[in-house]
Each structure stands twice: as C-alpha cells, then as structure tokens.
Scaffold this active site. Sequence first.
Site, PDB file in Angstrom:
ATOM      1  N   CYS A   1      40.284  17.662 -62.309  1.00  0.00           N
ATOM      2  CA  CYS A   1      39.090  17.343 -61.534  1.00  0.00           C
ATOM      3  C   CYS A   1      38.566  18.545 -60.742  1.00  0.00           C
ATOM      4  CB  CYS A   1      39.377  16.188 -60.577  1.00  0.00           C
ATOM      5  SG  CYS A   1      39.942  14.701 -61.416  1.00  0.00           S
TER       6      CYS A   1
ATOM      7  N   CYS B   1      43.306  18.703 -57.943  1.00  0.00           N
ATOM      8  CA  CYS B   1      44.010  18.476 -59.207  1.00  0.00           C
ATOM      9  C   CYS B   1      43.312  19.198 -60.360  1.00  0.00           C
ATOM     10  CB  CYS B   1      44.053  16.983 -59.513  1.00  0.00           C
ATOM     11  SG  CYS B   1      45.040  16.020 -58.370  1.00  0.00           S
TER      12      CYS B   1
ATOM     13  N   CYS C   1      42.731   6.447 -59.850  1.00  0.00           N
ATOM     14  CA  CYS C   1      43.709   7.516 -60.012  1.00  0.00           C
ATOM     15  C   CYS C   1      44.007   8.149 -58.654  1.00  0.00           C
ATOM     16  CB  CYS C   1      43.166   8.564 -60.980  1.00  0.00           C
ATOM     17  SG  CYS C   1      44.327   9.893 -61.360  1.00  0.00           S
ATOM     18  N   CYS C   2      42.949   8.444 -57.877  1.00  0.00           N
ATOM     19  CA  CYS C   2      43.157   9.024 -56.546  1.00  0.00           C
ATOM     20  C   CYS C   2      43.909   8.051 -55.643  1.00  0.00           C
ATOM     21  CB  CYS C   2      41.810   9.389 -55.903  1.00  0.00           C
ATOM     22  SG  CYS C   2      41.152  10.988 -56.406  1.00  0.00           S
TER      23      CYS C   2
ATOM     24  N   CYS D   1      38.547  12.449 -52.207  1.00  0.00           N
ATOM     25  CA  CYS D   1      39.578  11.700 -52.926  1.00  0.00           C
ATOM     26  C   CYS D   1      39.914  10.376 -52.264  1.00  0.00           C
ATOM     27  CB  CYS D   1      40.846  12.530 -53.059  1.00  0.00           C
ATOM     28  SG  CYS D   1      41.593  12.965 -51.481  1.00  0.00           S
TER      29      CYS D   1
HETATM   30  S1  SF4 Z   1      41.778  14.401 -58.103  1.00  0.00           S
HETATM   31 FE1  SF4 Z   1      41.632  13.695 -60.273  1.00  0.00          FE
HETATM   32  S2  SF4 Z   1      43.702  13.853 -61.158  1.00  0.00           S
HETATM   33 FE2  SF4 Z   1      43.880  14.058 -58.895  1.00  0.00          FE
HETATM   34  S3  SF4 Z   1      44.380  12.015 -58.203  1.00  0.00           S
HETATM   35 FE3  SF4 Z   1      42.131  12.194 -58.068  1.00  0.00          FE
HETATM   36  S4  SF4 Z   1      41.292  11.502 -60.064  1.00  0.00           S
HETATM   37 FE4  SF4 Z   1      43.523  11.809 -60.290  1.00  0.00          FE
END
Ligand code: SF4
Length: 256
Positions: free
Chosen positions: A212, A209, A128-129, A235
């Site tokens: 998280c 985010c 996701c990151c 991240c």
């Molecule tokens: S901090 Fe969490 S929601 Fe944001 S990009 Fe990374 S995994 Fe995804």
Amino acid sequence: MVKSAVLPDIDEKAIADEARALEARYGGLDSRLIIELAVDHLFNEEIAVVSSFGAESAVLLHLISEVDHSTPVIFLDTGKHFSATLAHRDRLVEEFGLTDVRNVYPLPVSLKEKDPFGALSMTDKDRCCHIRKVEPMARAVAPYRAWMTGRKQFQASTRAELPVFEAVGPRIRINPLARWQTTDLQAYMVAHGLSAHPLVEKGYRSIGCMPCTRPVADGEDQRAGRWAGSDKTECGIHLTGLTDTLSNLSPTGTNS
Ligand code: SF4
C-alpha cells in the site's frame, strides 16, 4: 513496570478535559521538554511510544532515547512491511540503545479466518488494516495511560489542526512533533547524524506496508503514496476505529 493490564473504568469526558488542559498548559513547549514532562512526570511508567520506523521516525526515537532509552517502543509488525523497514528498525534500536522495543503482531486467529492467503489488502483495505493494525494497536496500548506518536500537522490536511495532547477514548495521545516542519526534521537529522530510512532516497516520503505504499514525485503530498488510487488516507490507528476498539476492550485486554 506497567501498573495494570487494563485501566479501570475511566470517565472519558474527564480524559478529554485533561487533554485540553494539558494542551493549554504545555502544548507550546519545546518537544524535548514535552517528552521529559510526559515520561518523567505526567505518565511515569504508564507511557509508551508508537513508531512505524518509517521515513522520519528517527527524530522522535532519538529524542525519546535522550530522555529515557528504556521507554517502551511499540512497533506494529503487520507482516507486510518492506524488509528495509525492519532493517531500519534494527539499526535505530542499536544506534539509540533502545532497550524495550515491543513488536506487536496481528492475532493468528484473525489472519487465519480473515486473510488466509495474505491478500486481503487487494480486496478490503479497511478490514486488512483493522486486523493488522487497529486491533494490535489497541491491544498494545491497553496497559498504558498515554502514548506518543511522531505525527505532524504538515503531513496531511486531516492533520492540520493536530494538537500535542489529545484524548483517545480513555487514554491520552501525545504528538510532541505536531508543529515541526520538514525543514526542522531535516535539520535535526543532520545535526545529530541520524540514519535515514533506506527507501527515502528512492522517493518514499511516507512509508507503511509494502502493498500500500509507493514513492511520490516532487510536489506531491508527502502521504500521496499511501493507499494511492483509493479514498483511504489513514490506516485507522489514529481515527475513531481505535477509540471504539479501546473503549470496548474487555478486562483481559482483548476486544469484547
Ligand atoms: S496498509 Fe495495506 S497491507 Fe498494511 S494493514 Fe493496511 S491494507 Fe493491509
């Protein structure tokens, strides 16, 4: 303004040597002088600042605005921020008169293919990151020779040795506030009447985010609320993942 879409072939060892030389010569200067040096002399028109518009971002952005309010400011809009962060961004942009704020988004094709339901953070945070932060970050800084961040040594054990000047693949990253402490930041905020992020008073001391990030208790590490309950501490935009992504950028600025 920016001279090339993507830098020509660059000797990464030469960049690493340049970063070490800059650190030895200028790393001990006052933060404002470092910013002036970087913006007006070392990387004129080929430098940006990357900001999360988080808990302490106002300090670096205020310093930047006093040196040159037209310095490009890159904000990674992951699509997962707190609405309070977006409101704080808009407020600081207005208060500081920043004229070149660039909101950078994940690639629609990546979201469609890898996170069609917007829930990837629950199952694979690294992935996701990567699609929401690392790839957009590499794309955003690709046109520049250098960029500045607000990272500090005290924030985490992994940042304890953070230099002011460092090499990231073919580019230079500058951390003008590397040696600042919490008390320095607080004093600067008060002295200049800077607006605090609205979530700070609710216990959020490092803000990323929404899925998280949680508030931290007194005595907890500042970044303990980031990816709490997992081994993840960064991240990836500050780690080797970005270096690799930058080094692999194709001549069009996209990943090869
Ligand atoms: S901090 Fe969490 S929601 Fe944001 S990009 Fe990374 S995994 Fe995804």
